[in-house]
Design an enzyme around this catalytic site. Structure first.
Site, PDB file in Angstrom:
ATOM      1  N   ARG A 113       9.327  -7.903 -23.056  1.00 16.76           N
ATOM      2  CA  ARG A 113       9.505  -8.628 -24.534  1.00 16.76           C
ATOM      3  C   ARG A 113       8.041  -9.382 -24.501  1.00 16.76           C
ATOM      4  NH1 ARG A 113      13.821  -8.446 -27.996  1.00 16.76           N
ATOM      5  NH2 ARG A 113      13.039 -10.418 -28.922  1.00 16.76           N
ATOM      6  N   LYS A 168       5.349 -15.312 -20.607  1.00 15.40           N
ATOM      7  CA  LYS A 168       5.054 -13.794 -19.828  1.00 15.40           C
ATOM      8  C   LYS A 168       3.715 -13.460 -19.789  1.00 15.40           C
ATOM      9  CE  LYS A 168       9.729 -11.745 -20.870  1.00 15.40           C
ATOM     10  NZ  LYS A 168      10.050 -11.062 -19.403  1.00 15.40           N
ATOM     11  N   LYS A 180      11.493  -2.159 -11.050  1.00 13.82           N
ATOM     12  CA  LYS A 180      11.494  -0.748 -11.405  1.00 13.82           C
ATOM     13  C   LYS A 180      10.155  -0.189 -11.021  1.00 13.82           C
ATOM     14  CE  LYS A 180      14.372  -2.056 -15.531  1.00 13.82           C
ATOM     15  NZ  LYS A 180      14.085  -2.200 -16.899  1.00 13.82           N
ATOM     16  N   HIS A 215      20.424 -17.559 -16.638  1.00 13.32           N
ATOM     17  CA  HIS A 215      19.418 -16.820 -16.824  1.00 13.32           C
ATOM     18  C   HIS A 215      18.102 -17.429 -17.120  1.00 13.32           C
ATOM     19  CE1 HIS A 215      20.953 -12.595 -16.768  1.00 13.32           C
ATOM     20  NE2 HIS A 215      22.109 -13.073 -16.690  1.00 13.32           N
TER      21      HIS A 215
HETATM   22  C1  LIG Z   1      13.841  -3.731 -17.581  1.00 11.04           C
HETATM   23  C2  LIG Z   1      13.858  -3.801 -18.933  1.00 11.04           C
HETATM   24  C3  LIG Z   1      13.286  -4.931 -19.573  1.00 11.04           C
HETATM   25  C4  LIG Z   1      12.917  -6.323 -18.533  1.00 11.04           C
HETATM   26  O1  LIG Z   1      11.643  -6.355 -18.043  1.00 11.04           O
HETATM   27  P1  LIG Z   1      11.261  -7.528 -17.645  1.00 11.04           P
HETATM   28  O2  LIG Z   1       9.706  -7.345 -17.266  1.00 11.04           O
HETATM   29  O3  LIG Z   1      11.764  -7.965 -16.353  1.00 11.04           O
HETATM   30  O4  LIG Z   1      11.365  -8.742 -18.518  1.00 11.04           O
HETATM   31  C5  LIG Z   1      13.408  -5.154 -20.650  1.00 11.04           C
HETATM   32  N1  LIG Z   1      13.387  -4.013 -21.513  1.00 11.04           N
HETATM   33  C6  LIG Z   1      13.754  -2.877 -21.139  1.00 11.04           C
HETATM   34  C7  LIG Z   1      13.699  -1.589 -21.827  1.00 11.04           C
HETATM   35  C8  LIG Z   1      13.978  -2.655 -19.591  1.00 11.04           C
HETATM   36  O5  LIG Z   1      14.460  -1.311 -19.414  1.00 11.04           O
END
Ligand SMILES: *Cc1c(COP(=O)(O)O)cnc(C)c1O
Length: 808
Positions: free
Chosen positions: A548, A553, A659, A359
């Site tokens: 996070r 990021k 998403k 990962h």
């Molecule tokens: C999808 C999701 C993540 C992952 O987010 P990234 O932007 O891909 O790091 C983290 N926390 C929650 C609650 C999520 O649903």
């Protein structure tokens, strides 16, 4: 679609008697929580009936069972999701209405189990959903943390952590399986003994705890397959209650044994900072591995006797990251010490059974344990690891040029450390990354030596998301609209979403899609008003970065952009800014000072901007506290801009990018992780890409010619001003200035190239938001994103795992 209730009337009767059985009250006197609890328990018991049928079918057909080991499963709320998957949502909703209750209100009472940090744990949950949908006999194996991750509150702009007592009122979905409890031993000493001319080993004088499993049903869409997630909790093996101590008045001492055992499953550690080397974490890792393997082998013995060579035909064990890396040595230990197989035979079985997903390429995130700690806690397992390491070294092809380097980089034991990633690669028949660029980088950087030796082991499995949870369930208005024009087959098969391309230039469809987006924004605004007394305006662009907090990021880049736009607007009231609400949400690991300071900066900037009448009609900054799956499901459908701005080459895949795309947001991002696949699918015209590429980042680092001060000096007016404002009291009113952030970018030379990408980022944002003035064009791109997002369904991902890794 199998139905769990024959009629609304049947549902109402069952539900009424369920409430009575649990609470001793009738429906009318039951509290809202009683009503939620009874409904969830009713659905859970129906799910377990289907689960038993599923299990019998699997046992009879001899289908391969897949066990997905993950130290995190961020499953989110289940009630709404399972009603959708059982096709019972409308019936239950109407039944409740007849009784005078509202389904959405009840769903809101469900605790949101924080059994994961973020992406990795959420991926595990999406893959479980898709395994059940695809009819794979797939089982999650993980930990049941009593407190999960912390709850986040914001005080004076700062993150404050409090305990998350998600189990306080009970968890209706789980069943405790005392009958499947397993004893797990730590410490002790290894004793050899001879039997029939061969040496065997056992461990004596161990400190034992009891691992007790709790099973949670995993309902597949269509309701035909119900699998399960098994999570382990720890308890003292026997009641070692010390009556003498108690009678002396030393109550804590009397119960110390219980506290020690329970501590192992008390909390989830953050995955991204500062918690390396914690002994409790190592105990957690061994515990869920050893307990999980023990149940797997019990099932196998029951169904196939002791035909161990057939284990890989009937069982696949997948390790999500390196936290379950002890699967290899633990399986070896049982096959050799207990089942008395020879090493070579056992090794062949183990390597055919195990597979591993990497990962991260952040070198500091690669897991290692000191040999001293490890061998003391798990002496026999350590011996087995030593033997695996020795054989790897002995069998190494020393005729290769540069074999010394290859061997050093692939060694399991090195410099006093056990390297868990190398252990995982060596014990597995398959190693995969989670997006195309990530797998490429693995092959050419972190794991390049393994790739040179065994290229066939490597493969890519680009992450996916449950389109049922994150589109159908989270965005019901959009889902209805989609179903109206293309039918509901997309729930089963997300590739059907491509049929929406037909409607991309249909003005009435686009307008209805825009109206749904507007309603979703209003829904989020209501949530913010009700939960946090924060007011946001649904008539502005919702620009969203929720994930996070981590330096790579680059939430810092985003807030720098906001500071810059604010500065320019204040200096020049004619500077055109598209009215925007900048939305952030996310937790920082409690020991991660830089990430926490970034949260404080965002809230401090928000405090100033939101109170400044000169701009607050057109700019607002909003930090949504306590990011978790349940509020994520409100945020994604309301987003219009998806901020995916990591330093190129650093984000393995990302899944919030998927998403958000699926919910019609336009990606403003770097060419990193799965953003690259997003651009390939939707086309560059439908997203806004900026910044250095991974190669350019790599090159810049190699040359060593990047200096943050050059950036500062080259753009004194804008970037320089932003940097100065970190320490000149512009944003210090809430809780002080931001010296440490300034030092991080200036003195430590801006490791994540925030200043380097600043110009092209702000520019890209301005160009993107300028196009918002043309709603037809914006809405077309929005719908086009949804139409091309079907490939990101985790159903596709899981089929690739099934066909190319597990062969199930
Ligand atoms: C999808 C999701 C993540 C992952 O987010 P990234 O932007 O891909 O790091 C983290 N926390 C929650 C609650 C999520 O649903």
């Amino acid at each position: 679609m199998e139905s769990i209730f024959n009629s609304k009337q049947e549902f109402i009767e069952c539900y009424r008697s369920q409430i009575m059985a649990i609470t001793g009250k009738d429906f009318e006197h039951a509290s809202d929580f009683d009503r939620f609890n009874a409904l969830a328990r009713l659905i859970a018991s129906r799910a377990r009936t289907v689960q038993t049928a599923t299990d019998n079918r699997v046992a009879k057909s001899g289908k391969k069972r897949v066990y997905y080991f993950s130290i995190e499963f961020l499953i989110g709320r289940l009630l709404d999701n399972y009603l959708l998957n059982f096709g019972a949502r409308d019936l239950v909703c109407q039944g409740l209405r007849d009784l005078g209750a509202d389904l959405d209100d009840l769903c809101d009472l469900e605790p949101d189990p924080a059994l994961g940090n973020g992406g990795l744990g959420r991926l595990a949950a999406c893959l479980l959903d898709s395994m059940a949908h695809e009819g794979i006999a797939g089982y999650g194996n993980g930990m049941r943390y009593r407190y999960g991750l912390f709850k986040q509150e914001i005080l004076d702009g700062r993150q404050v952590e409090t305990t998350d007592e998600w189990l306080a009122s009970g968890y209706p979905w789980e069943v405790r399986r005392q009958d499947k409890a397993v004893t797990i031993g730590f410490g002790g000493r290894v004793v050899g003994y001879e039997d029939g001319g061969r040496m065997y080993y056992r461990t004596e004088d161990t400190q034992d705890v009891l691992a007790v499993p709790y099973d949670i049903p995993v309902v597949g869409y269509g309701g035909k397959t119900v699998n399960k997630l098994r999570v382990w909790s720890t308890e003292p093996l026997e009641e070692h209650f010390d009556l003498d101590a108690f009678n002396r008045g030393s109550y804590a001492e009397a119960d110390a044994h219980r506290a020690d055992a329970e501590a192992i499953s008390a909390i989830l550690y953050p995955n991204d900072a500062g918690e390396h080397g914690r002994l409790l974490r190592l105990k957690q890792e061994y515990l869920f591995v050893a307990a999980g393997i023990s149940t797997i082998l019990d099932t196998f013995r029951l169904e196939h006797g002791r035909a161990w060579s057939e284990l890989p035909d009937f069982v696949a064990i997948h390790t999500n990251d390196t936290h379950p890396a002890m699967c290899g040595p633990e399986l070896m230990r049982i096959l050799i010490d207990e089942e008395r197989l020879g090493w070579d035979e056992a090794w062949s079985i183990v390597t055919k059974t195990l597979s591993y997903t990497n990962h991260t390429i952040l070198p500091e995130a690669l897991e290692t344990w000191s040999i001293g700690t490890f061998s003391k806690l798990l002496p026999r397992l350590y011996q087995i690891i030593e033997e695996i390491a020795r054989r790897w070294q002995d069998d190494f092809d020393k005729s290769r040029t540069g074999w010394q380097d290859l061997l050093r980089n692939t060694a399991i034991l090195w410099d006093g450390q056990v390297r868990m990633a190398n252990l995982s690669v060596i014990c597995s028949h398959s190693v995969n990354g989670v997006a195309k660029i990530h797998t490429d980088i693995l092959e050419h950087t972190v794991l390049k030596d393994f790739y040179a030796l065994m290229p066939d082991k490597f493969n890519n499995k680009t992450n996916g998301i449950s389109h049922r949870r994150f589109l159908a369930e989270s965005n019901p208005g959009y889902a209805r609209l989609i179903t109206e024009v293309i039918g509901d087959a997309w729930l089963d098969d997300a590739s059907q979403l491509a049929r929406l391309t037909e409607f991309e230039s249909d003005p009435s469809f686009l307008e209805r899609a825009a109206r749904v987006k507007r309603e979703n924004k209003a829904r989020l605004a209501r949530y913010m008003a009700a939960e946090h007394a924060i007011s946001i305006d649904p008539n502005t662009i919702f620009d969203v970065q929720v994930k996070r907090f981590h330096s790579y990021k680059r939430q810092l880049l985003n807030i720098f952009k906001i500071m810059d736009i604010y500065n320019r607007r204040i200096s020049d009231p004619n500077f055109a800014v598209a009215p925007t609400t900048f939305i952030f949400s996310g937790k920082a690991a409690s020991s991660y000072a830089f990430a926490k300071e970034t949260i404080r900066l965002i809230n401090s900037v928000a405090d100033v901007i939101n109170a400044d009448a000169r701009v607050n009609e057109i700019m607002r900054v909003c930090f949504i506290p306590d990011f978790r799956v349940s509020n994520a499901q409100l945020i994604y459908p309301a987003a219009e801009i998806s901020e995916q701005i990591s330093t190129a080459g650093m984000e393995a895949s990302g899944t919030s990018n998927m998403k958000l795309m699926m919910n019609g947001a336009i990606t403003l991002g770097t060419l990193d992780g799965a953003n690259i696949e997003i651009v390939n699918l939707a086309g560059a015209d439908s997203e806004m890409i900026f910044g250095l590429t991974a190669e350019e980042v790599e090159e810049l680092r190699e040359k060593g010619t990047y200096f943050a001060w050059d950036m500062y000096n080259a753009d004194r007016a804008r970037l320089g001003r932003v940097i100065d404002e970190l320490t000149d009291d512009t944003f210090s009113a809430l809780s002080g200035n931001f010296e440490s952030i300034r030092n991080e970018v200036m003195q430590s030379n801006d490791a994540n190239l925030v200043m380097k990408d600043f110009g092209s980022y702000v520019d890209a944002w301005e160009r993107l938001t300028a196009t918002y003035a043309d709603p037809m064009s914006w809405n077309r791109r929005s719908v086009h994103n949804t139409a091309t997002s079907g490939w990101f369904s985790s159903d596709r991902t899981i089929r690739e795992y099934r066909d190319e890794i597990w062969h199930a």
